[in-house]
Structures are given as C-alpha cells and as structure tokens.
Scaffold this motif. Structure first.
Motif, PDB file in Angstrom:
ATOM      1  N   GLY A  50       0.850  -1.190   0.000  1.00 49.49           N
ATOM      2  CA  GLY A  50       0.000   0.000   0.000  1.00 49.49           C
ATOM      3  C   GLY A  50       0.881   1.234   0.000  1.00 49.49           C
ATOM      4  O   GLY A  50       1.991   1.223  -0.547  1.00 49.49           O
ATOM      5  N   ASP A  51       0.383   2.321   0.621  1.00 47.97           N
ATOM      6  CA  ASP A  51       1.212   3.523   0.718  1.00 47.97           C
ATOM      7  C   ASP A  51       2.408   3.281   1.625  1.00 47.97           C
ATOM      8  O   ASP A  51       2.412   2.368   2.467  1.00 47.97           O
ATOM      9  N   THR A  67      16.264   1.193   0.254  1.00 46.53           N
ATOM     10  CA  THR A  67      15.240   1.405  -0.763  1.00 46.53           C
ATOM     11  C   THR A  67      13.859   1.370  -0.136  1.00 46.53           C
ATOM     12  O   THR A  67      13.539   0.463   0.647  1.00 46.53           O
ATOM     13  N   LEU A  68      13.042   2.350  -0.498  1.00 52.36           N
ATOM     14  CA  LEU A  68      11.627   2.352  -0.167  1.00 52.36           C
ATOM     15  C   LEU A  68      10.893   1.968  -1.439  1.00 52.36           C
ATOM     16  O   LEU A  68      10.856   2.743  -2.393  1.00 52.36           O
ATOM     17  N   ARG A  69      10.313   0.767  -1.453  1.00 57.31           N
ATOM     18  CA  ARG A  69       9.775   0.200  -2.676  1.00 57.31           C
ATOM     19  C   ARG A  69       8.267  -0.045  -2.563  1.00 57.31           C
ATOM     20  O   ARG A  69       7.780  -0.575  -1.556  1.00 57.31           O
ATOM     21  N   GLY A  70       7.541   0.347  -3.612  1.00 54.97           N
ATOM     22  CA  GLY A  70       6.119   0.050  -3.688  1.00 54.97           C
ATOM     23  C   GLY A  70       5.868  -1.068  -4.678  1.00 54.97           C
ATOM     24  O   GLY A  70       6.496  -1.137  -5.737  1.00 54.97           O
ATOM     25  N   THR A  71       4.951  -1.963  -4.346  1.00 54.82           N
ATOM     26  CA  THR A  71       4.632  -3.092  -5.231  1.00 54.82           C
ATOM     27  C   THR A  71       3.249  -2.976  -5.843  1.00 54.82           C
ATOM     28  O   THR A  71       2.887  -3.778  -6.694  1.00 54.82           O
ATOM     29  N   ALA A  72       2.447  -1.974  -5.418  1.00 53.65           N
ATOM     30  CA  ALA A  72       1.076  -1.853  -5.932  1.00 53.65           C
ATOM     31  C   ALA A  72       0.699  -0.398  -6.160  1.00 53.65           C
ATOM     32  O   ALA A  72      -0.445   0.002  -5.944  1.00 53.65           O
ATOM     33  N   THR A  93      11.302   3.771  -5.262  1.00 53.15           N
ATOM     34  CA  THR A  93      10.977   3.149  -6.538  1.00 53.15           C
ATOM     35  C   THR A  93       9.667   2.370  -6.481  1.00 53.15           C
ATOM     36  O   THR A  93       9.265   1.890  -5.415  1.00 53.15           O
ATOM     37  N   GLY A  94       8.989   2.284  -7.630  1.00 50.97           N
ATOM     38  CA  GLY A  94       7.815   1.429  -7.766  1.00 50.97           C
ATOM     39  C   GLY A  94       6.504   2.054  -7.355  1.00 50.97           C
ATOM     40  O   GLY A  94       5.485   1.351  -7.276  1.00 50.97           O
ATOM     41  N   TRP A  95       6.467   3.370  -7.125  1.00 53.11           N
ATOM     42  CA  TRP A  95       5.258   4.029  -6.656  1.00 53.11           C
ATOM     43  C   TRP A  95       4.536   4.742  -7.802  1.00 53.11           C
ATOM     44  O   TRP A  95       5.169   5.144  -8.783  1.00 53.11           O
ATOM     45  N   ASP A  96       3.225   4.914  -7.637  1.00 54.08           N
ATOM     46  CA  ASP A  96       2.518   5.759  -8.586  1.00 54.08           C
ATOM     47  C   ASP A  96       3.040   7.186  -8.444  1.00 54.08           C
ATOM     48  O   ASP A  96       3.302   7.867  -9.441  1.00 54.08           O
ATOM     49  N   THR A  97       3.187   7.653  -7.195  1.00 55.50           N
ATOM     50  CA  THR A  97       3.852   8.920  -6.891  1.00 55.50           C
ATOM     51  C   THR A  97       4.851   8.658  -5.777  1.00 55.50           C
ATOM     52  O   THR A  97       4.465   8.199  -4.699  1.00 55.50           O
ATOM     53  N   SER A 120      17.651   8.469  -5.364  1.00 51.38           N
ATOM     54  CA  SER A 120      17.347   7.952  -6.695  1.00 51.38           C
ATOM     55  C   SER A 120      15.850   7.662  -6.779  1.00 51.38           C
ATOM     56  O   SER A 120      15.314   6.879  -5.991  1.00 51.38           O
ATOM     57  N   PHE A 121      15.185   8.326  -7.731  1.00 51.68           N
ATOM     58  CA  PHE A 121      13.767   8.079  -8.005  1.00 51.68           C
ATOM     59  C   PHE A 121      13.709   7.277  -9.300  1.00 51.68           C
ATOM     60  O   PHE A 121      13.989   7.800 -10.378  1.00 51.68           O
ATOM     61  N   ARG A 122      13.312   6.013  -9.199  1.00 55.86           N
ATOM     62  CA  ARG A 122      13.425   5.107 -10.338  1.00 55.86           C
ATOM     63  C   ARG A 122      12.134   4.321 -10.544  1.00 55.86           C
ATOM     64  O   ARG A 122      11.596   3.732  -9.599  1.00 55.86           O
ATOM     65  N   GLY A 123      11.618   4.348 -11.761  1.00 58.14           N
ATOM     66  CA  GLY A 123      10.491   3.492 -12.112  1.00 58.14           C
ATOM     67  C   GLY A 123       9.205   3.825 -11.389  1.00 58.14           C
ATOM     68  O   GLY A 123       8.418   2.932 -11.076  1.00 58.14           O
ATOM     69  N   ASN A 124       8.963   5.098 -11.125  1.00 61.50           N
ATOM     70  CA  ASN A 124       7.696   5.536 -10.544  1.00 61.50           C
ATOM     71  C   ASN A 124       6.803   6.117 -11.644  1.00 61.50           C
ATOM     72  O   ASN A 124       7.243   6.340 -12.773  1.00 61.50           O
ATOM     73  N   GLY A 125       5.529   6.398 -11.292  1.00 60.61           N
ATOM     74  CA  GLY A 125       4.718   7.190 -12.195  1.00 60.61           C
ATOM     75  C   GLY A 125       5.262   8.605 -12.235  1.00 60.61           C
ATOM     76  O   GLY A 125       5.670   9.106 -13.283  1.00 60.61           O
ATOM     77  N   THR A 126       5.284   9.260 -11.068  1.00 60.57           N
ATOM     78  CA  THR A 126       5.909  10.573 -10.891  1.00 60.57           C
ATOM     79  C   THR A 126       6.905  10.483  -9.746  1.00 60.57           C
ATOM     80  O   THR A 126       6.600   9.899  -8.705  1.00 60.57           O
ATOM     81  N   GLY A 127       8.088  11.076  -9.925  1.00 61.26           N
ATOM     82  CA  GLY A 127       9.073  11.049  -8.849  1.00 61.26           C
ATOM     83  C   GLY A 127       8.666  11.958  -7.710  1.00 61.26           C
ATOM     84  O   GLY A 127       8.289  11.500  -6.634  1.00 61.26           O
ATOM     85  N   ILE A 128       8.707  13.270  -7.938  1.00 59.88           N
ATOM     86  CA  ILE A 128       8.274  14.243  -6.930  1.00 59.88           C
ATOM     87  C   ILE A 128       7.122  15.050  -7.523  1.00 59.88           C
ATOM     88  O   ILE A 128       7.293  15.719  -8.542  1.00 59.88           O
ATOM     89  N   ASP A 129       5.965  14.971  -6.884  1.00 58.61           N
ATOM     90  CA  ASP A 129       4.804  15.767  -7.282  1.00 58.61           C
ATOM     91  C   ASP A 129       4.821  17.049  -6.466  1.00 58.61           C
ATOM     92  O   ASP A 129       4.504  17.054  -5.283  1.00 58.61           O
TER      93      ASP A 129
END
Length: 364
Positions: A50-51, A67-72, A93-97, A120-129
């Motif tokens: 989740g978040d 690493t702070l990683r999102g899977t969903a 990495t791995g977050w929608d935002t 490092s902001f990698r493979g997100n929808g948006t790195g910093i909104d």
C-alpha cells in the motif's frame, strides 16, 4: 586542476551511494503506512503493498542507503505541507507517486521547504509531485545530487512554488521536469538524457545554467501563455527540437547546439540568442508563424554558425528581428539569409555553399 561541474556532481553522487551516513536517534524501523513524527533513519529496505510513509511537520528521513519500494502503486512518501523536511541518501521506486505534499487545510501556516539530497527516483509514475493540492500549498523544493530515471509521467512537477535543482540527472523519463503555472525553477549543473521531453515550462519561469541536454527528442519546451526561460552556458545535442520557445520569452546565451534537427524555435514572445555556437544542425534558429504575425523583439547577436544546413535563415521577417556580430562559415547553404531584418553590423561569412554569402545583412 579544475574539475568540470558535471563531473564533480557525478563523483559526489557516486560517493553518496558508497558511504552511509551516521545513524541518528530514531524510534526504530517504521512499518508501511506509518506516520513519522521524529527524525528517522531507515535500518533496512522497506517494501510496501500500500502507501509507504508519511512525514509529519519538521521531520527528516535518512534512507541510509536503503530502498523504499512500492509493489502496488500508491504514494511512497507523503510529506506535510507545513514545516521543513529532508529526504536523503537512498532509493524510492515502484510508486505511482514517489513523493507528494500532504496539505492540511486545518492548519493556516502556509508551506515549508523540502530538501532532497542523494536520492534515486526510479520506475515511478511521478518522482516528486510538487503541485500541492490543486496547485496550492506545494512545498518549495531543493533537489541536489539526485537521479530521476524511467519515471512514466515525470521525474518532477511543480506549480505555484519555487524549485532549485543542482548536480542532478534526469534520464529516460517521459518528462524530466514539468514546471506549471506560477512555478519558478533554477537549474544548475544538471544532466538531461534521453527524456521524451527534458524540461517543460508552461506559464512558468526556468533559469538553466551549466547543464547538458543529450538525445532528448524535445529538450527545453514551452507552450501556453508567456513563460520566461533563460539558458546559459549549456549544451544541447541530438534533439528533434532542442529549444522550443513558442510559449516563452527566451534568453539564450553562451550555449552550444550540436546535431539537432532544429536548434531554436522563437515564439510570439520574442527571444535574444547571443554568444552561442551552432554546429551540425538542420535548422539553427527559426521563427514560429505566430512570431511572424506578432512581431516581437528578436535579437540574434554574436553567435557562431558552422557546418549547419544554413548558418542563419529567417524568411518573412521584418525590422523586429535584429542581427549583428555573427560568424557563419562552412554551412551547406546560406551564411546568413534574413531579408527585411535590422542589420546591427559586424557579421562575417565565408566558405558557405550559397552566393552571396549573406542576404539582408552586410557581411565581411
């Protein structure tokens, strides 16, 4: 020995990955969904379905190389709009935002600053909104020695706030940085590589210095009502359009354009292009049709044009275009072709493909 700014930035970023910062007092390893109320050091990687984490006002987070990683999808770090915050030394990495501002409308204290260093902001929808809530109460942002790679929408966005970016790399994003209405960005010693659009300014200001743009189909892009973009001491190469100023009042100086299909497009708000070098471009400087209609002030002065299709070719222009002090050599077609322009004098041209070497201005 003087070390170039971009190289020194890379050295610092590499060192940051290898050297962990000393641990500070913190409440232990947080769980996904936690709200941090004191400065915290991450003790291990954190993977969340989740978040991720929320930072309360005046809280710093040291990722400590982890690493702070999102899977969903979801949001990696929600940061309170009030108070200051720092996020440093790790990967998100791995977050929608990956990072967003959490606005508390019950607190009437405005917004505090956010500092991001060696992240490092990698493979997100948006790195910093950086748009806040509907463009309101976004935190001002300082980003240093960080990387934004492969983010599907944008590395960074900003609206109605100020941004400072230094010694940072944007690579393989849909958009590197998107500055929207009322934002103001200062960008120094930063690399932009293979982004679909590297930097966008829409009704916003951007001051770019000592930066490198390489192989971005569109490097610097503006649209809409007037933006203000200043580009100095920078290099732009390998773009379809390197600098699209159709939505900006542009100031370009001491910069180099190499191997672009079109180097500079001037829009209806005008431009000054000075003390810059154009080499191996299809088109060096051109005016958008709206500029021909609105006749803004356009000054092209003190530049060097070599080995382009034409050195400088501006058709259908009038006295609103001023040309002087340029050097055009070894271009395939014209040296300078600008019938109707104001001649400021001092242009020189030789060894270009067409004769006369210059039309519309006198060349020695």
């Amino acid at each position: 020995m003087r070390v170039p700014a971009t190289l020194s930035c890379l050295a610092l970023a590499s060192a940051a990955v290898l050297v962990a910062t000393p641990a500070a007092a913190d409440p232990g390893t947080p769980a996904c969904g936690s709200t941090l109320t004191v400065d915290t050091v991450l003790r291990s990687d954190l993977v969340c379905a989740g978040d991720g984490l929320t930072l309360a006002a005046d809280v710093d987070l040291d990722l400590h190389g982890h690493t702070l990683r999102g899977t969903a999808g979801g949001v990696g770090l929600s940061i309170a709009s009030v108070g200051s915050a720092t996020v440093k030394n790790g990967t998100v990495t791995g977050w929608d935002t990956a990072v967003r501002t959490l606005v508390d409308w019950d607190v009437d204290e405005g917004s505090g600053p956010l500092t991001v260093d060696r992240v490092s902001f990698r493979g997100n929808g948006t790195g910093i909104d950086g748009t806040g809530d509907g463009g309101l109460r976004a935190k001002s942002m300082t980003v240093t020695r960080s990387t934004f790679t492969g983010n599907r929408r944008a590395g960074m966005t900003a609206e109605l706030t100020t941004v400072r970016i230094d010694c940072t790399t944007f690579a393989d994003n849909a958009v590197g940085y998107w500055g929207d209405t009322g934002s103001s960005a200062t960008v120094t010693s930063t690399r932009w590589l293979r982004n679909d659009r590297a930097l966008i300014a829409v009704e916003a200001n951007a001051d770019i210095a000592r930066s490198t743009f390489r192989d971005n189909p569109q490097a610097v892009y503006s649209t809409g009502a007037v933006a203000g973009i200043r580009l100095t001491d920078s290099r732009l190469s390998g773009s379809d359009v390197a600098f699209d100023g159709r939505g900006a009042e542009a100031r370009i100086s001491s910069s180099t354009f190499v191997g672009n299909t079109t180097a500079v497009v001037v829009g209806p708000f005008g431009a000054t292009v000075s003390s810059s070098t154009f080499r191996d471009n299809g088109t060096t400087v051109t005016l958008d049709p709206d500029a021909l209609w609105s006749e803004p002030s356009v000054v092209v002065q003190g530049n060097v044009f070599r080995h382009n299709a034409d050195g400088l070719r501006l058709e259908g222009v009038g006295a609103f275009v001023s040309i002087g002090g340029n050097t055009a050599r070894y271009n395939t077609g014209w040296g300078i072709y600008a019938p109707g322009a104001t001649d400021l004098g001092g242009d020189t041209a030789s060894h270009n493909g067409n004769e006369p070497q210059c039309v519309g201005v006198a060349c020695s």
